[in-house]
Scaffold this motif. Structure first.
Motif, PDB file in Angstrom:
ATOM      1  N   ILE A   1       0.838  -1.143   0.133  1.00 36.54           N
ATOM      2  CA  ILE A   1      -0.121   0.090   0.017  1.00 36.54           C
ATOM      3  C   ILE A   1       0.783   1.210   0.004  1.00 36.54           C
ATOM      4  CG2 ILE A   1      -1.563   1.163   1.336  1.00 36.54           C
ATOM      5  CD1 ILE A   1      -3.038  -1.402   2.085  1.00 36.54           C
ATOM      6  N   LYS A   2       1.960   1.122   0.839  1.00 38.34           N
ATOM      7  CA  LYS A   2       2.656   2.606   0.925  1.00 38.34           C
ATOM      8  C   LYS A   2       3.583   2.546  -0.528  1.00 38.34           C
ATOM      9  CE  LYS A   2       3.605   3.051   5.838  1.00 38.34           C
ATOM     10  NZ  LYS A   2       4.925   3.003   6.690  1.00 38.34           N
TER      11      LYS A   2
ATOM     12  N   MET B   1      -4.403   2.903   6.235  1.00 37.21           N
ATOM     13  CA  MET B   1      -5.211   3.330   5.001  1.00 37.21           C
ATOM     14  C   MET B   1      -5.894   1.995   4.689  1.00 37.21           C
ATOM     15  SD  MET B   1      -3.978   4.661   1.294  1.00 37.21           S
ATOM     16  CE  MET B   1      -2.626   5.725   2.316  1.00 37.21           C
TER      17      MET B   1
ATOM     18  N   HIS C   1       1.826   6.415  -6.910  1.00 39.65           N
ATOM     19  CA  HIS C   1       0.504   7.631  -7.296  1.00 39.65           C
ATOM     20  C   HIS C   1       1.239   8.889  -7.121  1.00 39.65           C
ATOM     21  CE1 HIS C   1      -2.818   5.024  -7.985  1.00 39.65           C
ATOM     22  NE2 HIS C   1      -2.919   4.657  -6.744  1.00 39.65           N
ATOM     23  N   ASN C   2       2.112   8.966  -6.080  1.00 37.97           N
ATOM     24  CA  ASN C   2       2.565  10.459  -5.959  1.00 37.97           C
ATOM     25  C   ASN C   2       3.932  10.784  -6.764  1.00 37.97           C
ATOM     26  OD1 ASN C   2       0.217  10.980  -4.147  1.00 37.97           O
ATOM     27  ND2 ASN C   2       1.420  10.019  -2.600  1.00 37.97           N
TER      28      ASN C   2
ATOM     29  N   THR D   1      -7.978  -2.059  -7.066  1.00 33.16           N
ATOM     30  CA  THR D   1      -7.891  -1.729  -5.644  1.00 33.16           C
ATOM     31  C   THR D   1      -7.234  -2.730  -4.634  1.00 33.16           C
ATOM     32  OG1 THR D   1      -9.949  -2.786  -5.053  1.00 33.16           O
ATOM     33  CG2 THR D   1     -10.208  -0.612  -5.946  1.00 33.16           C
TER      34      THR D   1
ATOM     35  N   LYS E   1       4.269   6.703 -12.287  1.00 37.89           N
ATOM     36  CA  LYS E   1       3.104   6.119 -12.678  1.00 37.89           C
ATOM     37  C   LYS E   1       3.093   6.546 -14.240  1.00 37.89           C
ATOM     38  CE  LYS E   1      -1.946   6.661 -11.384  1.00 37.89           C
ATOM     39  NZ  LYS E   1      -2.637   7.273 -10.420  1.00 37.89           N
TER      40      LYS E   1
ATOM     41  N   GLU F   1       1.034   3.965  -2.895  1.00 38.91           N
ATOM     42  CA  GLU F   1       0.910   5.597  -2.471  1.00 38.91           C
ATOM     43  C   GLU F   1       2.204   6.335  -3.191  1.00 38.91           C
ATOM     44  OE1 GLU F   1      -0.450   8.040   1.284  1.00 38.91           O
ATOM     45  OE2 GLU F   1       1.013   6.479   1.567  1.00 38.91           O
ATOM     46  N   TYR F   2       3.230   5.695  -3.127  1.00 37.81           N
ATOM     47  CA  TYR F   2       4.420   6.325  -3.761  1.00 37.81           C
ATOM     48  C   TYR F   2       4.348   6.357  -5.266  1.00 37.81           C
ATOM     49  CZ  TYR F   2       9.504   6.527  -5.373  1.00 37.81           C
ATOM     50  OH  TYR F   2      10.461   6.937  -5.860  1.00 37.81           O
TER      51      TYR F   2
ATOM     52  N   THR G   1      -1.077  -0.912   7.077  1.00 42.48           N
ATOM     53  CA  THR G   1      -1.167   0.670   7.274  1.00 42.48           C
ATOM     54  C   THR G   1      -2.456   0.792   7.671  1.00 42.48           C
ATOM     55  OG1 THR G   1      -2.143   1.111   5.220  1.00 42.48           O
ATOM     56  CG2 THR G   1       0.163   1.178   5.345  1.00 42.48           C
TER      57      THR G   1
ATOM     58  N   ILE H   1      -6.915   1.524  -1.427  1.00 45.26           N
ATOM     59  CA  ILE H   1      -6.135   2.335  -2.291  1.00 45.26           C
ATOM     60  C   ILE H   1      -6.196   1.699  -3.585  1.00 45.26           C
ATOM     61  CG2 ILE H   1      -3.759   1.195  -2.202  1.00 45.26           C
ATOM     62  CD1 ILE H   1      -2.532   4.022  -2.307  1.00 45.26           C
TER      63      ILE H   1
END
Length: 495
Positions: free
Chosen positions: A299-300, A348, A306-307, A337, A311, A303-304, A346, A351
């Motif tokens: 998940i982390k 969260m 995505h940011n 997902t 990507k 997220e990395y 996490t 995601i």
């Protein structure tokens, strides 16, 4: 007890590789030998035949010793989940997630498990080669130490200290390490080895002579720097920064929590094939295959992605018809997902994935750990004639993945389960099987497809198991030629 222990002035000085070398040398000399490391911290792990999880470094060492890996060789494995915490694997199974402070207070209670594992190995083998961790001079960790001098005391092991001259300051690091030890601990050190030397040993000899005047500890060898294609233990590895180019480039996404990058070692043994770890957008240029690797915190890492700019590069590669393969956490990342209602990774709860596979993953608090064999049940266009091909690997994951929509099941496992998925266009696939590229026939089909597409005339018919064995032999010869093996044996048997 016939044993010897390699400790180091720091991490990544060569303890793991020299332990493997000595295991092969002693085995070559007709001695039954096994490796041992009481506590290992690494994101590279392996599943034994009986479904136990252990560090990859001890697997390499077992292979070098020509014996099967068993969890007793590494009873405690710490898999970092954050900067201050790890998943603790005890005797091959999840014990619990712990912060560093809590684990430090638990170590004394783990000695019994360590000794049970060690004694089991000792009952079967003539010599145990023990590897330390980090440095014994980390005096803040000396209380309840179970991996360096504390371990040496537990099994009354003589110690050889390893220093890395490639980093510079090797004499200072060896001297400082010894002087920070307690007097009884210093007595255990029977010699030192200088590793990763580049140059003329004659120029170094005056330093060795002067060093002996300060500390009456003999130099047992100066090992030249040599590039060997053997699995690294740590994520702190030169391979991530390798710039070597070749006719075929395998791109691997460099995730912050990437695990089991040893899945790609085999590609590095192929002629005219290079592995490029992708850290920024420009690294996608020219790749022939994109792999999203395993992750200790999917998940982390999602997220990395995505940011970051990574990507856009993934989607661009997909539009350009570059085949994409996800392994374990990378398989989950390719989906729609990733759900984590139980807070396994996490806080969260959910995601979005990349949406390149119509799958959804739900994290579970139980871990699937097994060696497994199965057959591919979909013909893979970028690995033509792969239908019904048998593949083997091992699973280490805590998520359950469900296929949705037009996604196609990939592998039927011997236990009846279905593993992996492929998209309808058959240019994206994912699997939970670590080590899938170690299957020579599948890897050859993937590479042959790339070669045919690019008009290359290159043979990729390698036997990975044989090549690994050749590398172990090269390592053993290098160390035998530059280390006093007779003295090492005298330390083992006569102290």
């Amino acid at each position: 007890m016939n044993n010897i222990m390699f400790q180091g002035t720091a991490s990544t000085v060569g303890k793991s590789i020299l332990t493997a070398a000595l295991c092969r040398i002693l085995n070559d000399d007709g001695i039954s030998v096994a490796p041992f490391k009481s506590q290992n911290m690494a994101l590279n792990s392996f599943i034994t035949e009986d479904g136990k999880e252990m560090g990859r470094a001890q697997v390499v060492q077992a292979e070098a010793a020509r014996i099967k890996p068993q969890v007793e060789m590494n009873p405690i494995l710490l898999k970092p989940t954050s900067d201050v915490g790890s998943q603790v694997i005890l005797n091959g199974k999840i014990y619990k997630n712990m912060c560093a402070k809590d684990y430090f207070g638990t170590k004394a209670g783990l000695k019994q498990h360590i000794m049970e594992s060690y004694n089991k190995l000792q009952s079967k083998h003539e010599v145990i080669v023990i590897e330390g961790a980090g440095s014994p001079a980390e005096i803040n960790l000396r209380e309840n130490d179970i991996v360096n001098m504390g371990m040496a005391e537990m099994v009354d092991a003589p110690v050889v200290l390893i220093g890395d001259i490639d980093k510079g300051g090797v004499f200072a690091s060896i001297y400082g390490t010894v002087m920070l030890l307690e007097p009884e601990e210093r007595k255990r050190i029977k010699g030192y080895v200088i590793n990763k030397f580049r140059g003329d040993v004659k120029i170094l000899q005056p330093g060795i002579d002067m060093f002996y005047e300060k500390l009456q500890i003999p130099c047992l060898g100066v090992i030249p720097y040599e590039s060997l294609k053997i699995d690294d233990e740590d994520s702190v590895t030169e391979r991530f920064d390798m710039k070597e180019e070749a006719d075929i480039i395998i791109g691997v996404l460099r995730l912050p929590h990437m695990s089991n990058f040893t899945d790609f070692t085999v590609f590095e043994l192929e002629d005219n094939v290079s592995v490029r770890y992708i850290k920024e957008n420009k690294d996608y240029e020219g790749i022939d295959l994109l792999i999203i690797p395993g992750s200790k915190n999917t998940i982390k890492d999602m997220e990395y992605i995505h940011n970051s700019s990574l990507k856009a590069g993934i989607y661009r590669a997909h539009r350009n018809d570059v085949p994409i393969i996800g392994i374990c956490g990378g398989y989950q990342i390719l989906g729609e997902t990733i759900e984590d209602e139980k807070g396994v990774e996490t806080s969260m709860s959910s995601i979005n994935g990349l949406g390149l596979l119509e799958i959804i993953t739900e994290m579970e608090d139980s871990k699937q750990t097994t060696q497994i064999t199965g057959n591919i049940i979909e013909d893979i266009p970028f690995a033509e004639k792969s239908y019904n091909l048998q593949v083997s690997g091992y699973e280490i994951h805590m998520g359950k993945t469900e296929l949705m929509g037009d996604s196609l099941p990939l592998i039927k496992l011997q236990d009846g389960r279905i593993d992996g998925a492929m998209n309808a266009k058959k240019n994206v696939m994912g699997t939970y099987l670590h080590g899938i590229f170690d299957n020579d026939e599948l890897r050859k089909l993937i590479l042959d497809n790339i070669k045919n597409k690019k008009g290359l005339d290159i043979d990729s018919n390698i036997d990975y198991a044989k090549l690994k064995d050749i590398e172990y032999d090269k390592l053993a010869k290098l160390v035998r030629d530059h280390m006093d093996i007779d003295k090492i044996k005298d330390i083992i048997y006569n102290r």
